[in-house]
Design a protein around this motif. Structure first.
Motif, PDB file in Angstrom:
ATOM      1  N   LEU A 205       1.000  -1.433   0.072  1.00 36.20           N
ATOM      2  CA  LEU A 205      -0.041   0.169   0.065  1.00 36.20           C
ATOM      3  C   LEU A 205       1.006   1.316   0.069  1.00 36.20           C
ATOM      4  O   LEU A 205       0.243   2.188  -0.275  1.00 36.20           O
ATOM      5  N   ASP A 206       2.050   0.987   0.154  1.00 35.25           N
ATOM      6  CA  ASP A 206       2.963   2.314   0.564  1.00 35.25           C
ATOM      7  C   ASP A 206       3.713   2.545  -1.094  1.00 35.25           C
ATOM      8  O   ASP A 206       4.431   1.775  -1.520  1.00 35.25           O
TER       9      ASP A 206
ATOM     10  N   THR B  31      -7.430 -13.480   1.959  1.00 37.12           N
ATOM     11  CA  THR B  31      -7.489 -12.213   1.680  1.00 37.12           C
ATOM     12  C   THR B  31      -8.602 -11.761   0.857  1.00 37.12           C
ATOM     13  O   THR B  31      -9.234 -12.507   0.310  1.00 37.12           O
ATOM     14  N   SER B  32      -9.005 -10.460   1.235  1.00 33.68           N
ATOM     15  CA  SER B  32     -10.008  -9.991   0.464  1.00 33.68           C
ATOM     16  C   SER B  32      -9.654  -8.569  -0.115  1.00 33.68           C
ATOM     17  O   SER B  32      -9.053  -7.873   0.267  1.00 33.68           O
ATOM     18  N   VAL B  33      -9.897  -8.637  -1.716  1.00 36.30           N
ATOM     19  CA  VAL B  33      -9.609  -7.519  -2.283  1.00 36.30           C
ATOM     20  C   VAL B  33     -10.969  -6.673  -2.843  1.00 36.30           C
ATOM     21  O   VAL B  33     -11.975  -7.381  -3.448  1.00 36.30           O
ATOM     22  N   SER B  34     -11.110  -5.417  -2.748  1.00 35.35           N
ATOM     23  CA  SER B  34     -12.254  -4.754  -3.079  1.00 35.35           C
ATOM     24  C   SER B  34     -11.742  -3.572  -4.166  1.00 35.35           C
ATOM     25  O   SER B  34     -10.660  -2.878  -3.924  1.00 35.35           O
ATOM     26  N   ILE B  35     -12.481  -3.442  -5.388  1.00 32.69           N
ATOM     27  CA  ILE B  35     -12.159  -2.593  -6.599  1.00 32.69           C
ATOM     28  C   ILE B  35     -13.611  -1.673  -6.606  1.00 32.69           C
ATOM     29  O   ILE B  35     -14.681  -2.128  -6.733  1.00 32.69           O
ATOM     30  N   SER B  36     -13.355  -0.456  -6.249  1.00 32.98           N
ATOM     31  CA  SER B  36     -14.566   0.321  -6.533  1.00 32.98           C
ATOM     32  C   SER B  36     -14.449   1.336  -7.895  1.00 32.98           C
ATOM     33  O   SER B  36     -13.629   1.955  -7.899  1.00 32.98           O
TER      34      SER B  36
ATOM     35  N   VAL C 106      -8.310   0.574  -5.540  1.00 31.97           N
ATOM     36  CA  VAL C 106      -8.312  -1.076  -4.759  1.00 31.97           C
ATOM     37  C   VAL C 106      -8.099  -0.858  -3.305  1.00 31.97           C
ATOM     38  O   VAL C 106      -7.362   0.081  -2.715  1.00 31.97           O
ATOM     39  N   ALA C 107      -8.903  -1.626  -2.444  1.00 30.26           N
ATOM     40  CA  ALA C 107      -8.810  -1.741  -1.112  1.00 30.26           C
ATOM     41  C   ALA C 107      -8.195  -3.109  -0.552  1.00 30.26           C
ATOM     42  O   ALA C 107      -8.863  -4.173  -1.303  1.00 30.26           O
ATOM     43  N   LEU C 108      -7.197  -3.639   0.223  1.00 31.09           N
ATOM     44  CA  LEU C 108      -6.993  -4.726   0.578  1.00 31.09           C
ATOM     45  C   LEU C 108      -7.369  -5.048   2.221  1.00 31.09           C
ATOM     46  O   LEU C 108      -7.055  -4.081   2.922  1.00 31.09           O
ATOM     47  N   PHE C 109      -7.623  -6.341   2.338  1.00 33.54           N
ATOM     48  CA  PHE C 109      -7.853  -6.751   3.669  1.00 33.54           C
ATOM     49  C   PHE C 109      -7.354  -8.101   3.641  1.00 33.54           C
ATOM     50  O   PHE C 109      -7.965  -9.051   3.041  1.00 33.54           O
ATOM     51  N   SER C 110      -6.428  -8.414   4.659  1.00 34.18           N
ATOM     52  CA  SER C 110      -5.919  -9.830   4.832  1.00 34.18           C
ATOM     53  C   SER C 110      -5.395 -10.160   6.022  1.00 34.18           C
ATOM     54  O   SER C 110      -4.781  -9.163   7.089  1.00 34.18           O
TER      55      SER C 110
END
Length: 580
Positions: free
Chosen positions: A531-532, A569-574, A559-563
């Motif tokens: 994310l950096d 892992t869950s990837v969200s793309i809005s 993109v947003a990540l949660f793991s």
């Protein structure tokens, strides 16, 4: 970015002289208008008070009429000599039953049926030989819920009731003594009762019974309607203790305690026979509305006179200043960023020279802005196409490696299926050279990729789809799902089985893609590095999709990540919804 500063306001010397002159005219007009306004409001309030008093008197007379109708029913029983003789004579059971069936019961039936509203007559008698007629309904049921009817009961039933033992009934005056009151469950049921002794005039006015006639308060006060006063007024009836027992208000519930005289004009009428009060609450806003109308009329008359004078002065002022005003207006348009405004003068003089200079300046600035916009747009499209092109070679390398392995081991059926899938994959990827595709085709593209990988992983790979049909025809940039599926297959294996779930939903005017796996997960340190943007260059596929989305739709999307390690892992793309 254009700085739209607020133009400085000023008053010209000519306008200052004009305003001073107008002030001498405004003062006498204001004094006359104010006097007319106050006199009209005072007259209106007095007329309204008189009208409302008359209306309240009519309502009171209507209530008196209904009360008199119920009182006449009690009079019919009170002065009935035959009934007095029957109730005062202690006959054998047969004669008492005969009197009941042939006189008392028919009389009470006729009385309740002739009433103009629903009433319930309770006749309590001292003569225990007379048979009773009553309904075993209990105290929790409103007697009027069954409509009109009557009961005849022995007086000891009445004497056993607490309200009767505590009731302070006045001394008997022949033909006059009766009391209206809410007793027993009347308050709970919204009823009121007429209470009256039954006397034998031939036996020293001995009390031989007690009459209670129950009627609904809403029937008695049906004429109490706030609309008869004004649409915003309220009518309230208070009992002798000042407690509200009935109201009619546009607000539904009306709080008497919070209704002060500062907010309402309060007009009161006494209700004879009840010791109750009928109060009308007329909000001051009602008078204010009419005051506003009067004020507006006076204001309009004053304004018309002023406008005539202003128009005369404005004609002279406009004649000399309209050219300067036009130049100033155009300058203000330029200052606000509107460079399409042009100045045109019919005559050729200094003003026309200034106008031509303004027009040339506007054209030059407009051209510069357009060139800068096109340049930035082309740069953005070039960056987007560059990022788009970086994905396909990466996948092609991995797929050709898989085809090589299949050919090497002679798995021709899988080889054929892989080649056909690869052809379909690239047909959807190329998308006739367009960056945008539909959500439907993007999902089909992801399914094609999964089909290619199923050749390799077989039953070790399970993919579930949860797609909202509403989003299928919306627009998206292509190749945003496949990189994350590929990323999961490369890095997320936890054992010999992996499950991936792909969802596409409509959330608050946005389309949200989610790729969820139950793999090994990403550690917090690696997640922070991904994310950096200024850190170590890892998570290439993730950053690629995120940058393409942001370039196309803006920084608020991406993109947003949660793991979590060991969970997945869950990837969200809005992206925003769009059909264009």
């Amino acid at each position: 970015m254009i700085n739209k500063s607020k133009p400085q306001r000023y008053i010209s010397f000519g306008k200052k002289l004009f305003v001073s002159y107008m002030a001498l005219l405004i003062i006498p007009i204001f004094v006359i208008g104010y006097y007319s306004y106050t006199s009209s409001i005072k007259s209106f309030k007095e007329k309204t008070r008189s009208t409302i008093h008359g209306t309240l008197s009519q309502i009171r007379d209507n209530i008196d009429y209904k009360m008199d109708a119920i009182k006449n029913i009690s009079d019919d029983l009170y002065f009935d000599q035959t009934m007095q003789d029957i109730l005062s004579t202690y006959e054998e059971d047969y004669f008492s039953y005969d009197n009941m069936s042939h006189y008392l019961s028919p009389k009470l039936t006729n009385i309740v049926n002739s009433a103009i509203s629903d009433i319930w007559v309770n006749l309590y008698i001292d003569n225990s030989n007379v048979p009773e007629i009553f309904f075993n309904r209990g105290n929790e049921i409103n007697p009027l819920s069954a409509g009109k009817d009557f009961e005849i009961m022995h007086k000891e039933r009445l004497e056993a009731q607490e309200w009767y033992r505590n009731f302070n009934y006045p001394d008997e005056v022949y033909g006059q003594t009766l009391v209206w009151s809410q007793v027993d469950k009347d308050t709970d049921f919204g009823n009121v009762s007429l209470l009256r002794r039954l006397i034998n005039f031939n036996n020293s006015n001995k009390e031989i019974g007690f009459i209670r006639i129950i009627t609904r308060i809403s029937d008695l006060f049906k004429s109490v309607d706030y609309k008869k006063i004004t649409e915003t007024s309220s009518l309230v009836i208070l009992n002798e203790n000042g407690k509200k027992i009935y109201y009619s208000s546009p607000e539904g519930e009306f709080n008497v305690q919070n209704s002060h005289s500062d907010d309402y004009l309060i007009i009161e009428e006494e209700l004879s026979g009840l010791n109750w009060k009928l109060l009308a609450y007329i909000p001051q806003s009602f008078f204010q509305e009419n005051a506003d109308k009067v004020r507006n009329v006076i204001f309009i008359v004053c304004i018309i006179n002023l406008l005539i004078l202003i128009m005369v002065g404005a004609l002279f002022s406009r004649y000399f200043t309209r050219r300067v005003t036009k130049i100033i207006m155009t300058a203000n348009y330029f200052r606000e960023g509107d460079f399409y405004k042009r100045i045109h003068f019919k005559s050729r003089d200094e003003f026309s020279e200034i106008g031509d200079a303004f027009n040339d300046m506007g054209k030059n600035i407009e051209a510069l802005i357009q060139n800068l916009y096109v340049s930035n747009l082309q740069k953005k499209e070039a960056e987007l196409e560059s990022l788009q092109a970086q994905i396909n070679p990466h996948f092609l390398y991995n797929t050709l490696s898989s085809i090589s392995q299949l050919a090497k081991f002679g798995e021709l059926q899988k080889l054929q299926k892989t080649v056909l899938g690869l052809a379909k994959f690239y047909r959807l990827s190329l998308n006739e050279g367009r960056i945008f595709t539909t959500v439907d085709k993007e999902i089909e593209h992801a399914k094609t990729y999964v089909g290619l990988q199923k050749v390799k992983y077989e039953d070790h790979l399970q993919v579930l789809y949860d797609i909202d049909p509403q989003v299928l025809q919306y627009k998206t940039i292509k190749l945003i799902l496949q990189p994350f599926i590929e990323n999961a297959l490369q890095h997320a294996w936890f054992g010999d089985q992996i499950n991936i779930r792909i969802t596409v939903q409509l959330v608050d005017e946005n389309i949200v893609f989610r790729i969820i796996d139950d793999g090994v997960g990403i550690s917090r340190e690696i997640l922070e590095q991904i994310l950096d943007l200024n850190g170590v260059q890892i998570g290439y596929g993730i950053r690629n999709v995120d940058m393409r989305v942001k370039l196309q739709f803006g920084e608020e999307y991406g993109v947003a990540l949660f793991s979590r390690r060991g969970i997945g892992t869950s990837v969200s793309i809005s992206i925003p919804i769009s059909r264009d």
